[in-house]
Design a protein around this motif. Structure first.
Motif, short mmCIF file in Angstrom:
data_model
loop_
_atom_site.label_atom_id
_atom_site.label_comp_id
_atom_site.label_asym_id
_atom_site.label_seq_id
_atom_site.Cartn_x
_atom_site.Cartn_y
_atom_site.Cartn_z
N GLN A 75 -44.24 72.10 -2.14
CA GLN A 75 -42.89 71.58 -2.32
C GLN A 75 -42.02 72.68 -2.91
OE1 GLN A 75 -43.48 67.95 -4.65
NE2 GLN A 75 -43.21 66.76 -2.78
N LEU A 76 -40.81 72.79 -2.37
CA LEU A 76 -39.87 73.81 -2.81
C LEU A 76 -38.62 73.13 -3.34
CD1 LEU A 76 -40.16 76.20 0.27
CD2 LEU A 76 -41.37 76.38 -1.90
N GLN A 77 -38.17 73.57 -4.49
CA GLN A 77 -36.98 73.00 -5.12
C GLN A 77 -35.98 74.11 -5.37
OE1 GLN A 77 -36.49 69.60 -5.98
NE2 GLN A 77 -34.39 70.26 -6.33
N ALA A 78 -34.89 74.08 -4.61
CA ALA A 78 -33.84 75.09 -4.75
C ALA A 78 -32.74 74.59 -5.69
CB ALA A 78 -33.24 75.42 -3.39
N SER A 79 -32.15 75.53 -6.41
CA SER A 79 -31.06 75.19 -7.32
C SER A 79 -30.18 76.42 -7.52
CB SER A 79 -31.61 74.71 -8.66
OG SER A 79 -32.36 75.74 -9.29
N TYR A 89 -41.84 80.12 9.14
CA TYR A 89 -41.97 79.45 7.84
C TYR A 89 -42.44 78.01 8.04
CZ TYR A 89 -39.64 83.43 5.74
OH TYR A 89 -39.34 84.69 5.30
N GLN A 90 -43.40 77.61 7.23
CA GLN A 90 -44.00 76.28 7.37
C GLN A 90 -43.40 75.27 6.38
OE1 GLN A 90 -46.53 78.97 6.47
NE2 GLN A 90 -45.96 79.60 8.54
N TYR A 91 -42.83 75.75 5.30
CA TYR A 91 -42.37 74.85 4.25
C TYR A 91 -40.91 75.17 3.91
CZ TYR A 91 -47.43 74.78 3.81
OH TYR A 91 -48.76 74.71 4.08
N TRP A 92 -40.13 74.10 3.68
CA TRP A 92 -38.70 74.24 3.42
C TRP A 92 -38.28 73.40 2.23
CZ3 TRP A 92 -35.48 77.47 6.21
CH2 TRP A 92 -36.05 78.07 7.35
N GLY A 93 -37.35 73.95 1.46
CA GLY A 93 -36.74 73.20 0.37
C GLY A 93 -35.58 72.36 0.87
N GLN A 94 -34.94 71.67 -0.05
CA GLN A 94 -33.91 70.71 0.32
C GLN A 94 -32.52 71.33 0.48
OE1 GLN A 94 -34.59 71.45 -2.69
NE2 GLN A 94 -32.75 71.21 -3.92
N GLY A 95 -32.32 72.55 0.03
CA GLY A 95 -31.03 73.21 0.18
C GLY A 95 -30.14 73.04 -1.04
N THR A 96 -29.31 74.04 -1.25
CA THR A 96 -28.32 74.00 -2.33
C THR A 96 -27.00 74.54 -1.78
OG1 THR A 96 -27.88 74.66 -4.63
CG2 THR A 96 -29.03 76.26 -3.26
N GLN A 97 -25.91 73.84 -2.09
CA GLN A 97 -24.61 74.18 -1.52
C GLN A 97 -23.96 75.34 -2.26
OE1 GLN A 97 -22.76 72.68 1.18
NE2 GLN A 97 -21.45 74.47 0.83
N VAL A 98 -23.48 76.31 -1.50
CA VAL A 98 -22.68 77.41 -2.05
C VAL A 98 -21.31 77.37 -1.39
CG1 VAL A 98 -22.43 79.92 -2.18
CG2 VAL A 98 -24.67 78.86 -2.57
N THR A 99 -20.28 77.30 -2.19
CA THR A 99 -18.91 77.26 -1.69
C THR A 99 -18.11 78.40 -2.31
OG1 THR A 99 -19.01 74.86 -1.42
CG2 THR A 99 -16.83 75.88 -1.41
N VAL A 100 -17.54 79.23 -1.46
CA VAL A 100 -16.74 80.36 -1.93
C VAL A 100 -15.31 80.15 -1.46
CG1 VAL A 100 -16.50 82.86 -2.02
CG2 VAL A 100 -18.77 81.82 -1.71
N SER A 101 -14.44 79.91 -2.41
CA SER A 101 -13.07 79.57 -2.05
C SER A 101 -12.14 79.90 -3.20
CB SER A 101 -12.97 78.09 -1.69
OG SER A 101 -11.62 77.72 -1.48
N SER A 102 -10.92 80.29 -2.85
CA SER A 102 -9.92 80.54 -3.89
C SER A 102 -9.06 79.30 -4.10
CB SER A 102 -9.03 81.72 -3.49
OG SER A 102 -8.44 81.51 -2.23
#
Length: 125
Positions: A2-6, A112-125
């Motif tokens: 299990q992969l946990q991204a943050s 890749y066999q295993y994936w985490g749930q993802g984390t949102q990155v937003t770049v905006s002015s």
């Protein structure tokens, strides 16, 4: 595994973020690890990868010189340091694990066999 991204968030152009991905299990030190990004309406694409012992890394051309992937096998964690962020970096970022102990970093999703749930990155002015 299990992969946990943050670590995602909203930043202004030119800012920085550090993503983390913690893996469960005792075999983390044998995994190749990668980061992929997926913008709305687009395919998931390769960002960066590191081999099982951290000795080799690979980057997409669009992030080379701005992003750095690293790993700490004592903490079962892989990092993505993102500097000089641009609006085009906006996406959901996923970490992935390859359990085949690759000598070289893997750059293709299918490796890749295993994936985490993802984390949102937003770049905006």
């Amino acid at each position: 595994v299990q992969l946990q991204a943050s670590g995602g968030g909203s930043v202004q152009p030119g800012g920085s973020l550090r993503l983390s991905c913690v893996a469960s299990g005792r075999r983390f030190s044998s995994y190749g690890m990668g980061w992929f990004s997926q913008a709305p309406g687009k395919e998931r694409e390769f960002v960066a990868a590191v081999n099982w012992n951290g000795a080799a890394t690979e980057y997409a051309g669009s992030v080379k010189g701005r992003f750095t992937i690293s790993r700490d096998n004592t903490k079962n964690t892989v990092y993505l340091q993102m500097n000089s962020l641009k609006p085009k970096d906006t996406a959901v970022y996923y970490c992935a694990a390859d359990g085949q102990r690759p000598t070289l970093p893997r750059t293709t999703k299918s490796q890749y066999q295993y994936w985490g749930q993802g984390t949102q990155v937003t770049v905006s002015s």
